[in-house]
Structures are given as structure tokens and as C-alpha cells.
Design an enzyme around this catalytic site. Structure first.
Site, mmCIF file in Angstrom:
data_model
loop_
_atom_site.group_PDB
_atom_site.id
_atom_site.type_symbol
_atom_site.label_atom_id
_atom_site.label_comp_id
_atom_site.label_asym_id
_atom_site.label_seq_id
_atom_site.Cartn_x
_atom_site.Cartn_y
_atom_site.Cartn_z
ATOM 1 N N GLY A 1 0.849 -1.187 0.000
ATOM 2 C CA GLY A 1 0.000 0.000 0.000
ATOM 3 C C GLY A 1 0.882 1.233 0.000
ATOM 4 C CB ILE B 1 2.956 2.637 4.759
ATOM 5 C CG1 ILE B 1 2.010 3.713 5.294
ATOM 6 C CG2 ILE B 1 4.192 2.523 5.666
ATOM 7 C CD1 ILE B 1 1.376 3.398 6.646
ATOM 8 C CB THR C 1 6.019 0.153 11.285
ATOM 9 O OG1 THR C 1 5.982 -0.113 9.867
ATOM 10 C CG2 THR C 1 7.446 0.341 11.728
ATOM 11 N NE ARG D 1 -3.281 -1.056 14.493
ATOM 12 C CZ ARG D 1 -2.908 0.144 14.066
ATOM 13 N NH1 ARG D 1 -1.636 0.363 13.744
ATOM 14 N NH2 ARG D 1 -3.776 1.131 13.981
ATOM 15 C CD GLU E 1 0.674 -1.460 20.340
ATOM 16 O OE1 GLU E 1 0.105 -0.349 20.401
ATOM 17 O OE2 GLU E 1 1.193 -1.886 19.299
ATOM 18 C CG HIS F 1 1.541 1.916 18.039
ATOM 19 N ND1 HIS F 1 0.521 1.005 18.054
ATOM 20 C CD2 HIS F 1 1.406 2.593 16.861
ATOM 21 C CE1 HIS F 1 -0.204 1.120 16.943
ATOM 22 N NE2 HIS F 1 0.319 2.076 16.207
HETATM 23 C C1 GLV Z 1 -1.258 4.056 13.650
HETATM 24 O O1 GLV Z 1 -0.893 2.963 13.960
HETATM 25 C C2 GLV Z 1 -2.479 4.330 12.954
HETATM 26 O O2 GLV Z 1 -3.231 3.399 12.640
HETATM 27 O O3 GLV Z 1 -2.739 5.512 12.705
#
Ligand code: GLV
Length: 323
Positions: A159, A161, A235, A237, A266, A285
Site C-alpha cells: 500500500g 506505506i 510497524t 500491527r 500494548e 507504537h
Molecule cells: C497508527 O498505527 C495508525 O493506525 O494511525
């Protein structure tokens, strides 16, 4: 001032809330007290809107306590903390904040990748612990890490990111391969099947959203297929990666290191097996944690809430089928 009650999960700068002026009465939650069925907003019966965080749990049990709810706006791109199907059934739109955190999150992934490859956190602890002494000093085999140039990075989830991470990797001279559930073209990135990607990648970086289909995607069997000496970065989930299997793969030396910003639960429990491994680099996070990015996320979440309060479609709606 209308009396439409809206719950805001955390205090936000007054200026950020200007677009909601005159449209609602905000009830601000207490710091550190996530919203969940056992801790609904005060005056839950009348609450018409919720602006929440990814630490809140907006599930069916909470929704049952919010009979007047008309919208939810989350200050996050990921929405695995919200039962989207339950909202959609009730015709309630859910807003989120895509796009604006792409570069900050890709930077975090790369920071973890470099830190894990070059043992940055381990070196820092080594010096602070007073272990850098004449008998443990520079030598040809001292604190060796992994090269990026010439190595293969496997991106799980191509995607926005994932693509931003691919651009960074190419600038570092890496070969980039990727897996995506639906095939997607990205210049300079070769698409592979997931198992093939895991078997051939020196680094694997996770960028899929957490959903039913991706929960436990990197399970024990898939981790066992990863290349000897590989490095895993997550980074996205925590629920996407089997943490016990990851810790075991590090312990048996199959994986060289890991860089993790997200965890299945978390804050990370003090007895997590991940804490025991010196080559796991951890951050709490913080993928999107820069002032500009967080400001942009709040702006989008407020714009989503404003649209809902004005009876317009949210500009960034996860379930537009409610309209
Ligand atoms: C961060 O983890 C988000 O989903 O914005």
C-alpha cells in the site's frame, strides 16, 4: 451552541477543534483511560459522536451502550480497534486518517530496519552498561551487523506505506520484492508470492492492515520459512506476527534481529519474550509520531467529525456504503 453531545477520547489543542465550534458539545475523556464497554463515555445514552484513538475499543458491547450514536471518527489510519461491521449494520460512518502518516511511518520502519541491521540499540546499551572496555573494543569482528546495499527487502503489503518504504530501500541500494493480496504495480518492485518472498528476503517489513485475513499472517510456519539470518520489521500491527514464534526464531538463531513498533497487546507486557532478546529493537507504537503528522491526523479526524455533524459524507470514510 447546539447541545449535540460528542465524546472526544483525549484532550486536543483548542485550535484544532475550531471546526467543531457551534456544532456539538464536546465531552473530553480523561488521559490514560481508554474507551471500552466497561468505561463508556459519560452520558452514553445521549452520545451522538465519538472521536477516538487506536487505544480505544469500539466493539459491539460498547456500541450497545451508545443508542444515539451517529458517527465515529478515529485519529488513526488503522481501524482494527473498531468493529466496522457492527457500525455499518447500524448505518454509522467511521472516519479515519489515511495518507498523512505515510512518510512518518515509512521513516520509522526504516529507522528500525537500520537500527536492527547495525545493532544500534544493543550498542547503546553496551556503552551505557560500561562494557566498552579495552578488552572489549574495536576489532575486525566487533559488533558486526548486516549490509543493506545489495540485500533483498521483502515488503508485505504494498500500500502507500509499503511503497514509501520501497522508495527508501532503493535509495539504499536494496533489491525490493513485495507481496500484496491484490497484485499491484510499483516501478522497481518485483511481486512475489508470500512464501517465496519470505524465503528470499534478507529483510522483511510488514505493511498490511490488521483484519480477519491478516491476523497471524506471519505465523510460526511462515516465520520458519524466512531466510536464515533475516531481519523482521513491523510497524503495522502486532497481531499480524506471531510474537512467540518470532522470539523462538530469534533464540534459535534463524533470524538475526527484529525491529518492532507494534505489539499484539500494548503496552508490551513486562514478561514478553521479545524483551529478553538483545537484537530486538523496540519502539512504543510511534510510527506517526511527529508534530506535523499527528497534527495532520487530528485535522482529518476533526474534518470527518465536522462533516458528520453537518450531515455530509465524511471525506475519509472507512465504510462509505452507509451513505
Ligand atoms: C497508527 O498505527 C495508525 O493506525 O494511525
Amino acid at each position: 451552541m447546539t447541545a449535540t453531545p460528542v465524546y472526544l477520547s483525549c484532550a486536543l489543542p483548542e485550535q484544532a477543534l475550531t471546526p467543531l465550534e457551534g456544532l456539538c458539545r464536546l465531552e473530553v475523556g480523561k488521559e490514560g483511560l481508554p474507551l471500552h464497554a466497561g468505561a463508556p463515555p459519560p452520558g452514553a445514552d445521549a452520545c451522538q459522536g465519538v472521536v477516538c484513538l487506536l487505544t480505544d475499543r469500539v466493539d459491539r458491547a460498547l456500541l450497545a451502550r451508545l443508542p444515539a450514536l451517529r458517527f465515529v471518527s478515529s485519529i488513526s489510519v488503522g481501524v482494527d480497534h473498531v468493529d466496522v461491521a457492527a457500525l455499518t449494520e447500524r448505518g454509522i460512518p467511521l472516519g479515519h486518517t489515511p495518507g498523512v502518516l505515510v512518510d512518518a511511518t515509512a521513516d520509522t520502519a526504516f529507522a528500525l530496519l537500520l537500527a536492527a541491521a547495525r545493532r544500534v540499540a544493543e550498542g547503546d546499551r553496551f556503552i551505557r552498561a560500561g562494557q566498552w572496555r579495552p578488552e572489549a573494543r574495536w576489532a575486525p569482528d566487533f559488533f558486526l551487523g548486516r549490509d543493506l546495499a545489495g540485500a533483498t527487502l521483502g515488503i508485505v503489503g504494498l500500500g502507500e506505506i509499503g511503497r514509501a518504504v520501497a522508495r527508501r530501500a532503493r535509495a539504499f541500494g536494496m533489491r525490493v520484492v513485495a507481496w500484496n493480496r491484490t497484485p499491484r504495480d510499483e516501478p522497481g518492485v518485483e511481486l512475489l508470492g508470500l512464501d517465496e518472498l519470505l524465503a528470499h528476503s534478507d529483510f522483511v517489513s510488514v505493511h498490511v492492515a490488521l483484519a480477519e485475513q491478516t491476523r497471524g499472517l506471519l505465523d510460526a510456519a511462515r516465520i520458519a520459512r524466512m531466510k536464515e539470518g533475516a531481519i523482521l520489521v513491523n510497524t503495522a500491527r502486532g497481531g499480524i506476527v506471531d510474537e512467540a514464534a518470532l522470539a523462538a526464531a530469534l533464540d534459535r538463531g534463524q533470524l538475526f534481529a527484529a525491529g518492532l513498533d507494534v505489539f499484539a497487546s500494548e503496552p508490551l507486557a513486562a514478561d514478553s519474550a521479545l524483551l529478553a532478546h538483545p537484537r530486538v529493537v523496540l519502539t512504543p507504537h510511534v510510527g506517526s509520531a511527529t508534530p506535523a503528522t499527528r497534527g495532520a491526523m487530528v485535522k482529518l479526524a476533526v474534518a470527518n467529525a465536522r462533516a458528520a455533524l453537518q450531515g455530509r459524507p465524511m471525506p475519509h470514510c472507512v465504510n462509505p456504503e452507509v451513505y
